[in-house]
Design an enzyme around this catalytic site. Structure first.
Site, PDB file in Angstrom:
ATOM      1  N   TYR A  68       0.861  -1.212   0.078  1.00 26.51           N
ATOM      2  CA  TYR A  68      -0.061  -0.161   0.175  1.00 26.51           C
ATOM      3  C   TYR A  68       0.785   1.152   0.029  1.00 26.51           C
ATOM      4  O   TYR A  68       1.403   1.670   0.937  1.00 26.51           O
ATOM      5  CB  TYR A  68      -0.855  -0.041   1.246  1.00 26.51           C
ATOM      6  CG  TYR A  68      -1.886  -1.105   1.201  1.00 26.51           C
ATOM      7  CD1 TYR A  68      -2.156  -1.723   0.170  1.00 26.51           C
ATOM      8  CD2 TYR A  68      -2.619  -1.354   2.363  1.00 26.51           C
ATOM      9  CE1 TYR A  68      -3.107  -2.881   0.207  1.00 26.51           C
ATOM     10  CE2 TYR A  68      -3.570  -2.305   2.323  1.00 26.51           C
ATOM     11  CZ  TYR A  68      -3.777  -2.963   1.375  1.00 26.51           C
ATOM     12  OH  TYR A  68      -4.830  -4.159   1.483  1.00 26.51           O
ATOM     13  N   PHE A 213     -12.942  -4.903   0.625  1.00 27.95           N
ATOM     14  CA  PHE A 213     -13.956  -3.970   0.034  1.00 27.95           C
ATOM     15  C   PHE A 213     -15.640  -4.256   0.708  1.00 27.95           C
ATOM     16  O   PHE A 213     -16.408  -4.703  -0.063  1.00 27.95           O
ATOM     17  CB  PHE A 213     -14.157  -4.523  -1.530  1.00 27.95           C
ATOM     18  CG  PHE A 213     -12.939  -3.680  -2.156  1.00 27.95           C
ATOM     19  CD1 PHE A 213     -12.128  -2.788  -1.647  1.00 27.95           C
ATOM     20  CD2 PHE A 213     -12.716  -4.035  -3.544  1.00 27.95           C
ATOM     21  CE1 PHE A 213     -11.017  -2.209  -2.411  1.00 27.95           C
ATOM     22  CE2 PHE A 213     -11.922  -3.451  -4.287  1.00 27.95           C
ATOM     23  CZ  PHE A 213     -11.169  -2.419  -3.896  1.00 27.95           C
ATOM     24  N   PRO A 214     -15.505  -4.185   2.029  1.00 29.03           N
ATOM     25  CA  PRO A 214     -16.881  -4.674   2.742  1.00 29.03           C
ATOM     26  C   PRO A 214     -17.735  -3.584   2.119  1.00 29.03           C
ATOM     27  O   PRO A 214     -19.266  -4.165   2.335  1.00 29.03           O
ATOM     28  CB  PRO A 214     -16.563  -4.311   4.073  1.00 29.03           C
ATOM     29  CG  PRO A 214     -15.037  -3.297   4.143  1.00 29.03           C
ATOM     30  CD  PRO A 214     -14.530  -3.619   3.026  1.00 29.03           C
ATOM     31  N   LEU A 215     -17.543  -2.528   1.548  1.00 24.76           N
ATOM     32  CA  LEU A 215     -18.631  -1.417   1.083  1.00 24.76           C
ATOM     33  C   LEU A 215     -18.721  -1.429  -0.355  1.00 24.76           C
ATOM     34  O   LEU A 215     -19.249  -0.521  -1.022  1.00 24.76           O
ATOM     35  CB  LEU A 215     -18.489  -0.068   1.713  1.00 24.76           C
ATOM     36  CG  LEU A 215     -18.509  -0.057   3.215  1.00 24.76           C
ATOM     37  CD1 LEU A 215     -18.264   1.387   3.664  1.00 24.76           C
ATOM     38  CD2 LEU A 215     -19.914  -0.256   3.792  1.00 24.76           C
ATOM     39  N   GLY A 218     -17.898   1.633  -2.423  1.00 23.02           N
ATOM     40  CA  GLY A 218     -18.626   2.845  -2.452  1.00 23.02           C
ATOM     41  C   GLY A 218     -20.086   2.606  -3.076  1.00 23.02           C
ATOM     42  O   GLY A 218     -21.090   3.159  -2.980  1.00 23.02           O
TER      43      GLY A 218
END
Length: 288
Positions: A68, A213-215, A218
């Site tokens: 990252y 990427f739990p959401l 977006g």
């Protein structure tokens, strides 16, 4: 919109490897870096503020990776939080190399994994890494060699627990023949549930499941998205409902929503206070 006057502790706890307790609603650092997960953040001071605010809001589990930035997110964690509070747990990863923005190439050569572990120790400012995850299985290197090197690092006291990322049930079982696997981290959210078999296996084994990427980057937070109507009924944001659904889905679930904004962080943490009934959970499952 639900706001937080409590902390992430309302999400409950999970013990990684049976001996390392964390608050289940954690924080992922990928969005703290530049565009394409490359380079420094647009607002360095805000990035530091977000990390410190996370701790104030009761977050104890931080997920990062050597790739990252590269190294940017690990160094930000050190700058913002070192010396770490006793309950802060940092998970990092190695096994993906970077050749530019948005480019990710697996490398699982044992000497490389060892090098990156040593660099992460330095960049994070720790004597041992709480959770060290193989970021991807390199198809060019035998799995037992990749996990075996992490086991050697564990035996040497340089890492405490071993995790895997983007794996199948079969790959997890193969890795378990080499070392104890404490966590798995796969793409998983309300609208993307291909990893359901792995989640069920993790539950059986007492392995922590970290949904990245739990959401849905977006998609689930949009006011006109699949959770819009339900969020109005519940008096919460779509993002909060998506996180509440994950927390309700399994006791081994460790969501790590990331953001570069302190206000978004506070909104995400507020999801820990949302208790879904069985009916609400089932409705959200079907709506999405």
């Amino acid at each position: 919109m639900t706001t937080t006057t409590t902390t992430a502790a309302a999400s409950g706890t999970f013990s990684i490897g049976g001996d390392l307790p964390v608050v289940r609603l954690g924080y992922g650092t990928m969005q703290l870096t530049g565009e394409g997960v490359w380079g420094p953040p647009k607002d360095h001071d805000e990035a530091v503020r977000v990390l410190r605010r996370s701790v104030e809001l009761g977050v104890t589990f931080f997920d990062t990776a050597d790739s990252y930035g590269p190294v940017v997110a690990e160094q930000l964690l050190k700058e913002a939080l070192h010396p770490y509070a006793d309950d802060v747990v940092i998970a990092t990863k190695a096994g993906l190399t970077r050749q530019g923005p948005g480019v990710w190439t697996p490398v699982g050569v044992p000497a490389y994994l060892r090098q990156q572990a040593e660099l992460s120790l330095r960049n994070l400012g720790v004597e041992a890494i709480d959770l060290f995850q193989l970021h991807r299985i390199d198809p060019a290197v035998p799995l037992e060699d990749q996990v075996g090197e992490l086991k050697k690092l564990q035996d040497e006291g340089k890492i405490r627990h071993i995790g895997l990322s983007e794996v199948s049930v079969e790959e997890t079982k193969a890795a378990q023949q080499v070392a104890t696997i404490a966590t798995v981290q796969n793409l998983y959210n309300l609208v993307k549930r291909d990893a359901e078999p792995l989640l069920e296996y993790a539950e059986e084994q007492g392995i922590g499941f970290i949904p990245w990427f739990p959401l849905a980057t977006g998609e689930l937070s949009q006011q006109d998205g699949p959770l819009a109507a339900a969020s109005q009924e519940h008096g919460a944001t779509p993002s909060q409902l998506a996180l509440a659904w994950l927390l309700r889905r399994s006791p081994v679930m460790l969501p790590i929503p990331g953001t570069s904004s302190a206000s978004h962080l506070e909104s995400n943490v507020a999801a820990a206070d949302i208790e879904l009934t069985d009916e609400e959970f089932d409705k959200l499952t079907q709506v999405a």
